[in-house]
Design a protein around this motif. Structure first.
Motif, PDB file in Angstrom:
ATOM      1  N   VAL A   1       0.856  -1.183   0.000  1.00 30.88           N
ATOM      2  CA  VAL A   1       0.000   0.000   0.000  1.00 30.88           C
ATOM      3  C   VAL A   1       0.891   1.232   0.000  1.00 30.88           C
ATOM      4  CG1 VAL A   1      -0.312  -0.130   2.528  1.00 30.88           C
ATOM      5  CG2 VAL A   1      -1.842   1.291   1.167  1.00 30.88           C
ATOM      6  N   LEU A   2       0.552   2.152  -0.884  1.00 28.29           N
ATOM      7  CA  LEU A   2       1.187   3.469  -0.958  1.00 28.29           C
ATOM      8  C   LEU A   2       0.196   4.482  -0.408  1.00 28.29           C
ATOM      9  CD1 LEU A   2       3.210   5.644  -2.261  1.00 28.29           C
ATOM     10  CD2 LEU A   2       1.671   5.568  -4.212  1.00 28.29           C
ATOM     11  N   VAL A   3       0.657   5.355   0.477  1.00 31.63           N
ATOM     12  CA  VAL A   3      -0.189   6.431   0.997  1.00 31.63           C
ATOM     13  C   VAL A   3       0.589   7.730   0.834  1.00 31.63           C
ATOM     14  CG1 VAL A   3      -1.555   7.271   2.944  1.00 31.63           C
ATOM     15  CG2 VAL A   3      -1.062   4.827   2.746  1.00 31.63           C
ATOM     16  N   ASN A   4       0.031   8.678   0.067  1.00 31.72           N
ATOM     17  CA  ASN A   4       0.745   9.946  -0.130  1.00 31.72           C
ATOM     18  C   ASN A   4      -0.164  11.150  -0.002  1.00 31.72           C
ATOM     19  OD1 ASN A   4       0.286   8.945  -3.227  1.00 31.72           O
ATOM     20  ND2 ASN A   4       0.205  11.175  -3.116  1.00 31.72           N
ATOM     21  N   ALA A   5       0.419  12.227   0.512  1.00 34.26           N
ATOM     22  CA  ALA A   5      -0.274  13.514   0.524  1.00 34.26           C
ATOM     23  C   ALA A   5      -0.409  13.975  -0.927  1.00 34.26           C
ATOM     24  CB  ALA A   5       0.528  14.532   1.331  1.00 34.26           C
ATOM     25  N   MET A   6      -1.573  14.533  -1.275  1.00 38.26           N
ATOM     26  CA  MET A   6      -1.772  15.024  -2.636  1.00 38.26           C
ATOM     27  C   MET A   6      -1.526  16.526  -2.712  1.00 38.26           C
ATOM     28  SD  MET A   6      -5.033  12.679  -3.789  1.00 38.26           S
ATOM     29  CE  MET A   6      -4.844  12.926  -5.566  1.00 38.26           C
ATOM     30  N   HIS A   7      -0.918  17.082  -1.688  1.00 41.04           N
ATOM     31  CA  HIS A   7      -0.649  18.528  -1.619  1.00 41.04           C
ATOM     32  C   HIS A   7       0.816  18.735  -1.221  1.00 41.04           C
ATOM     33  CE1 HIS A   7      -5.000  19.465  -1.744  1.00 41.04           C
ATOM     34  NE2 HIS A   7      -5.073  18.261  -1.200  1.00 41.04           N
ATOM     35  N   ILE A   8       1.378  19.861  -1.650  1.00 41.01           N
ATOM     36  CA  ILE A   8       2.810  20.099  -1.435  1.00 41.01           C
ATOM     37  C   ILE A   8       3.087  20.903  -0.166  1.00 41.01           C
ATOM     38  CG2 ILE A   8       3.501  19.772  -3.831  1.00 41.01           C
ATOM     39  CD1 ILE A   8       3.224  22.731  -4.303  1.00 41.01           C
ATOM     40  N   THR A   9       2.073  21.013   0.689  1.00 46.90           N
ATOM     41  CA  THR A   9       2.268  21.640   2.005  1.00 46.90           C
ATOM     42  C   THR A   9       1.794  20.706   3.119  1.00 46.90           C
ATOM     43  OG1 THR A   9       0.145  22.761   1.709  1.00 46.90           O
ATOM     44  CG2 THR A   9       2.140  24.028   1.196  1.00 46.90           C
ATOM     45  N   SER A  10       1.783  19.399   2.844  1.00 48.20           N
ATOM     46  CA  SER A  10       1.432  18.411   3.867  1.00 48.20           C
ATOM     47  C   SER A  10       2.203  17.124   3.602  1.00 48.20           C
ATOM     48  CB  SER A  10      -0.075  18.169   3.907  1.00 48.20           C
ATOM     49  OG  SER A  10      -0.579  17.922   2.625  1.00 48.20           O
ATOM     50  N   SER A  11       2.253  16.263   4.617  1.00 47.53           N
ATOM     51  CA  SER A  11       3.093  15.063   4.584  1.00 47.53           C
ATOM     52  C   SER A  11       2.312  13.833   4.994  1.00 47.53           C
ATOM     53  CB  SER A  11       4.257  15.211   5.582  1.00 47.53           C
ATOM     54  OG  SER A  11       5.157  16.193   5.152  1.00 47.53           O
TER      55      SER A  11
ATOM     56  N   ARG B   1      -9.934  21.895   3.047  1.00 47.22           N
ATOM     57  CA  ARG B   1     -10.049  20.481   2.707  1.00 47.22           C
ATOM     58  C   ARG B   1      -8.889  20.052   1.820  1.00 47.22           C
ATOM     59  NH1 ARG B   1     -14.459  17.365   2.523  1.00 47.22           N
ATOM     60  NH2 ARG B   1     -14.551  17.150   0.269  1.00 47.22           N
ATOM     61  N   LYS B   2      -8.253  18.948   2.186  1.00 49.67           N
ATOM     62  CA  LYS B   2      -7.132  18.437   1.414  1.00 49.67           C
ATOM     63  C   LYS B   2      -7.268  16.919   1.292  1.00 49.67           C
ATOM     64  CE  LYS B   2      -3.183  20.886   2.130  1.00 49.67           C
ATOM     65  NZ  LYS B   2      -2.151  21.652   2.902  1.00 49.67           N
ATOM     66  N   ARG B   3      -6.483  16.350   0.365  1.00 46.89           N
ATOM     67  CA  ARG B   3      -6.657  14.936   0.026  1.00 46.89           C
ATOM     68  C   ARG B   3      -5.394  14.118   0.265  1.00 46.89           C
ATOM     69  NH1 ARG B   3      -8.054  14.907  -6.016  1.00 46.89           N
ATOM     70  NH2 ARG B   3      -6.808  16.776  -5.885  1.00 46.89           N
ATOM     71  N   ILE B   4      -5.630  12.840   0.539  1.00 50.62           N
ATOM     72  CA  ILE B   4      -4.577  11.830   0.687  1.00 50.62           C
ATOM     73  C   ILE B   4      -4.931  10.695  -0.264  1.00 50.62           C
ATOM     74  CG2 ILE B   4      -3.509  10.176   2.282  1.00 50.62           C
ATOM     75  CD1 ILE B   4      -4.776  12.033   4.543  1.00 50.62           C
ATOM     76  N   LEU B   5      -3.937  10.226  -1.033  1.00 48.37           N
ATOM     77  CA  LEU B   5      -4.169   9.104  -1.940  1.00 48.37           C
ATOM     78  C   LEU B   5      -3.749   7.786  -1.284  1.00 48.37           C
ATOM     79  CD1 LEU B   5      -4.913   8.078  -4.806  1.00 48.37           C
ATOM     80  CD2 LEU B   5      -2.499   8.382  -5.391  1.00 48.37           C
ATOM     81  N   VAL B   6      -4.632   6.793  -1.389  1.00 48.01           N
ATOM     82  CA  VAL B   6      -4.302   5.434  -0.949  1.00 48.01           C
ATOM     83  C   VAL B   6      -4.360   4.529  -2.188  1.00 48.01           C
ATOM     84  CG1 VAL B   6      -4.951   3.483   0.524  1.00 48.01           C
ATOM     85  CG2 VAL B   6      -5.314   5.846   1.310  1.00 48.01           C
TER      86      VAL B   6
END
Ligand code: ZN
Length: 138
Positions: free
Chosen positions: A39-49, A128-133
């Motif tokens: 499983v890959l989990v990544n922030a979809m924004h460049i100001t979050s981790s 509101r921000k997103r995380i990809l799984v």
């Protein structure tokens, strides 16, 4: 090979904050039906981790102090990026804490070491921000 994709939405009440997203990732894994894979989990924004560490509030306070020493938010005028925005520090904090994690899936479970938990780290929140799984395997 099976694959599964989901976007998780988050919104922190403050500019900076941490959310343990391990339960949501486990729900995704359960929904995927995948027993062996990654499983890959990544922030979809460049100001979050997204990162892995201990779920311990003292440590999260220590992250805040450490990141503010390395990339202090204020004064906003110290950063060239802050012409139209005020979030240069958030871009830098995200670089330090990382974009994504990959976790092995074994027998249908996240194959963690002791105390490992998956966190979303927000450095420019109150929206509101997103995380990809993304899960692949069989
Ligand atoms: Zn920016």
């Amino acid at each position: 090979m099976k694959s599964y994709r989901k976007e998780l939405w988050v919104e922190t009440p403050n500019r900076r904050g941490y959310i343990n997203i391990t339960p949501q990732v486990e729900q995704c894994l359960s929904a995927s039906g995948i027993r062996e894979g990654l499983v890959l989990v990544n922030a979809m924004h460049i100001t979050s981790s997204v990162f892995i560490n201990d779920d311990e509030s003292g440590l999260h306070h220590d992250f805040e102090v450490w990141l503010e020493k390395l990339a202090p938010e204020k004064p906003h005028s110290q950063y060239r990026h802050n012409g139209f925005e005020d979030n240069a520090d958030a871009h830098m904090k995200r670089q330090l804490m990382g974009r994504e994690v990959v976790v092995a899936i074994t027998e249908g479970r996240l194959d963690f070491g002791p105390w490992e938990q998956i966190f979303y780290g927000e450095y420019d929140g109150k929206r509101r921000k997103r995380i990809l799984v993304k899960i692949i395997g069989e």
